[in-house]
Scaffold this motif. Structure first.
Motif, PDB file in Angstrom:
ATOM      1  N   HIS A 202    -107.835 -60.730  15.589  1.00  0.00           N
ATOM      2  CA  HIS A 202    -107.873 -60.796  14.292  1.00  0.00           C
ATOM      3  C   HIS A 202    -108.328 -59.115  13.852  1.00  0.00           C
ATOM      4  O   HIS A 202    -109.133 -59.170  13.277  1.00  0.00           O
ATOM      5  CB  HIS A 202    -109.128 -61.757  13.845  1.00  0.00           C
ATOM      6  N   THR A 203    -107.340 -58.562  14.453  1.00  0.00           N
ATOM      7  CA  THR A 203    -107.500 -57.139  14.118  1.00  0.00           C
ATOM      8  C   THR A 203    -107.994 -56.467  12.894  1.00  0.00           C
ATOM      9  O   THR A 203    -109.028 -55.726  12.697  1.00  0.00           O
ATOM     10  CB  THR A 203    -106.372 -56.242  14.441  1.00  0.00           C
ATOM     11  N   ASN A 204    -107.255 -57.072  11.689  1.00  0.00           N
ATOM     12  CA  ASN A 204    -107.578 -56.685  10.447  1.00  0.00           C
ATOM     13  C   ASN A 204    -109.019 -57.163   9.861  1.00  0.00           C
ATOM     14  O   ASN A 204    -109.478 -56.502   8.918  1.00  0.00           O
ATOM     15  CB  ASN A 204    -106.337 -56.822   9.601  1.00  0.00           C
ATOM     16  N   HIS A 205    -109.603 -57.980  10.366  1.00  0.00           N
ATOM     17  CA  HIS A 205    -110.801 -58.512   9.743  1.00  0.00           C
ATOM     18  C   HIS A 205    -111.816 -57.892  10.567  1.00  0.00           C
ATOM     19  O   HIS A 205    -112.863 -58.072  10.353  1.00  0.00           O
ATOM     20  CB  HIS A 205    -111.022 -60.148  10.387  1.00  0.00           C
ATOM     21  N   HIS A 206    -111.440 -56.865  11.436  1.00  0.00           N
ATOM     22  CA  HIS A 206    -112.469 -56.221  12.191  1.00  0.00           C
ATOM     23  C   HIS A 206    -112.480 -54.625  11.893  1.00  0.00           C
ATOM     24  O   HIS A 206    -112.291 -54.068  12.857  1.00  0.00           O
ATOM     25  CB  HIS A 206    -112.614 -56.501  13.639  1.00  0.00           C
ATOM     26  N   THR A 207    -112.348 -54.381  10.597  1.00  0.00           N
ATOM     27  CA  THR A 207    -112.406 -52.944  10.219  1.00  0.00           C
ATOM     28  C   THR A 207    -113.578 -52.549   9.420  1.00  0.00           C
ATOM     29  O   THR A 207    -114.216 -53.562   9.088  1.00  0.00           O
ATOM     30  CB  THR A 207    -111.129 -52.701   9.529  1.00  0.00           C
ATOM     31  N   THR A 208    -113.714 -51.469   9.075  1.00  0.00           N
ATOM     32  CA  THR A 208    -114.683 -51.033   8.208  1.00  0.00           C
ATOM     33  C   THR A 208    -114.410 -51.315   6.574  1.00  0.00           C
ATOM     34  O   THR A 208    -115.026 -51.179   5.776  1.00  0.00           O
ATOM     35  CB  THR A 208    -115.079 -49.518   8.198  1.00  0.00           C
ATOM     36  N   ASN A 209    -113.070 -52.011   6.496  1.00  0.00           N
ATOM     37  CA  ASN A 209    -112.608 -52.488   5.203  1.00  0.00           C
ATOM     38  C   ASN A 209    -113.717 -53.111   4.423  1.00  0.00           C
ATOM     39  O   ASN A 209    -114.053 -54.339   5.013  1.00  0.00           O
ATOM     40  CB  ASN A 209    -111.191 -52.974   5.305  1.00  0.00           C
ATOM     41  N   VAL A 210    -114.008 -52.693   3.150  1.00  0.00           N
ATOM     42  CA  VAL A 210    -114.955 -53.720   2.483  1.00  0.00           C
ATOM     43  C   VAL A 210    -114.533 -55.026   1.892  1.00  0.00           C
ATOM     44  O   VAL A 210    -115.302 -55.608   1.402  1.00  0.00           O
ATOM     45  CB  VAL A 210    -115.499 -52.841   1.215  1.00  0.00           C
ATOM     46  N   LYS A 211    -113.273 -55.230   2.250  1.00  0.00           N
ATOM     47  CA  LYS A 211    -112.590 -56.520   1.891  1.00  0.00           C
ATOM     48  C   LYS A 211    -113.220 -57.595   2.778  1.00  0.00           C
ATOM     49  O   LYS A 211    -113.085 -58.984   2.615  1.00  0.00           O
ATOM     50  CB  LYS A 211    -111.199 -56.583   1.930  1.00  0.00           C
TER      51      LYS A 211
END
Length: 416
Positions: free
Chosen positions: A254-263
């Motif tokens: 779940h790569t995109n869920h584990h970023t610093t993105n504030v979403k």
């Protein structure tokens, strides 16, 4: 004398083989099991891999699924899936895959029919022998990632051959000594120098055999389960002691869920003092009179962090309420703080019902058969009987919560 000595040796061997002695062995025991347990050399059901099941997950479930009526050891699926109104039986930390077969339909306030699909309840592994197919909603890739849904199996997360191992100094390797025991439990030994134990639940790491669809796994997550772990929590809680890196592991798919993105909700990071203070003070909605010594809630677990040594972490894996200490500022929120690893009674395999404003109503769980009129409201019950809703909370007494208990997001955020 020779006959007597020989007899003693034979009896001792029988005791070990049949589990009559003081040492007993699980099939995996931290590493690869006997080949014949999964493979059939001459009459396999699969093509190419000589598996006893049609596919890898079906082979796993041939041992890990059964027609249980109560929580049962290492089982992770109640099969056949229980009928309408009957909850899956198993209550291990990861959850029961049978929830994937439970679709609920109800008529809401607007008079429209609503449906909650079973495949929303967890990880949709492919297991043809058990009727489990590709996630219809996420049929292409994992949410927030690139892992192909059509290749998703038990072995996507677990290494069936158990090649990864934890060494005496706490580091991980593919070699460095034979695996002598499981590394999953409170009772697991610290291996002597030159020997090793398995990883937690045989979870994969960067040193495992290549896995189809994804090879970017971090170092295995560190955690320990109590020796008694698949159980109702009607009296005491089951505390899995999480150490570190669980969110890194989930992030491999779940790569995109584990970023610093504030979403996305932060994970794998320190909760800091404010959230730790909320968690420790929070008892239930409207009650902030708790203390750090007794604040632990299994429905909202946390990682203790990389600084907690392995021996200490193991002592925290209990099922008798002997360790109920809450987090400190260095503790970490992780994916499993809110989700279960296999499946749950609720959408997005959440640990509690996020689709309703309230969890309890006058100290009753919601359900179409609830004695309280509000608790039986279709929008709160979502097509379930009280027994099914209670099983989603591992049969914790509804009286453990507030009279009108709101979302357990408040355990950390205290907005109720």
């Amino acid at each position: 004398m020779r006959f007597a000595k020989t007899s003693i040796i034979i009896m001792a061997a029988i005791a070990v083989v049949f589990g009559l002695g003081s040492v007993s062995y699980a099939f995996h025991e931290g590493g690869v099991g006997r080949c014949e347990g999964c493979h059939d050399m001459h009459n396999s059901k699969s093509t190419g891999m000589l598996l006893k099941g049609t596919d890898t997950s079906s082979t796993c479930l041939s041992c890990h699924a059964a027609a249980d009526t109560a929580p049962n050891g290492y089982h992770v699926m109640t099969y056949p899936v229980p009928g309408a109104g009957i909850p899956p039986a198993n209550m291990g930390p990861g959850g029961d895959f049978a929830w994937l077969g439970k679709t609920y339909t109800w008529i809401g306030r607007s008079g429209k029919t609503s449906t909650e699909k079973g495949d929303s309840h967890g990880h949709n592994i492919i297991a043809a022998d058990y009727g489990m197919v590709t996630d219809a909603t996420n049929s292409g890739t994992a949410p927030g990632g690139t892992f192909p849904s059509s290749q998703f199996a038990c072995i996507s997360c677990h290494d069936q051959h158990g090649t990864a191992r934890r060494l005496n100094d706490g580091t991980y390797s593919r070699d460095g000594g034979p695996i002598i025991a499981s590394g999953s439990y409170a009772s697991s030994p610290i291996p002597p120098v030159g020997e090793a134990v398995g990883t937690y639940r045989l979870l994969r790491g960067s040193m495992n055999d290549r896995n189809p669809g994804n090879t970017n796994y971090a170092t295995p997550a560190l955690a320990f389960a109590p020796d008694s772990y698949n159980r109702s929590e009607s009296y005491t809680q089951t505390r899995v002691a999480f150490g570190d890196r669980m969110s890194d592991f989930c992030g491999a798919c779940h790569t995109n869920h584990h970023t610093t993105n504030v979403k996305y909700h932060p994970q794998g990071v320190s909760i800091r003092s404010t959230v730790a203070g909320n968690y420790n003070a929070y008892i239930a909605s409207g009650n902030m009179g708790g203390s750090s010594a007794s604040s632990y809630l299994s429905l909202v677990p946390f990682e203790e962090g990389a600084t907690t040594d392995i021996a200490t972490l193991q002592t925290h894996a209990v099922s008798d309420n002997s360790v109920l200490a809450g987090p400190d500022a260095a503790s970490q929120v992780m994916c499993l703080s809110c989700h279960r690893g296999h499946a749950s009674a609720f959408p997005a395999m959440a640990r509690w019902n996020n689709e309703s404003e309230l969890i309890t109503f006058e100290h009753s769980y919601a359900g179409t058969d609830a004695p309280n009129a509000e608790a039986s409201n279709a929008n709160f019950a979502r097509g379930r009987l009280v027994a099914e809703m209670a099983a989603g909370y591992y049969n914790k007494p509804a009286t453990d919560f507030a009279t009108f208990q709101r979302s357990l997001c408040n355990k950390c955020h205290a907005k109720d």
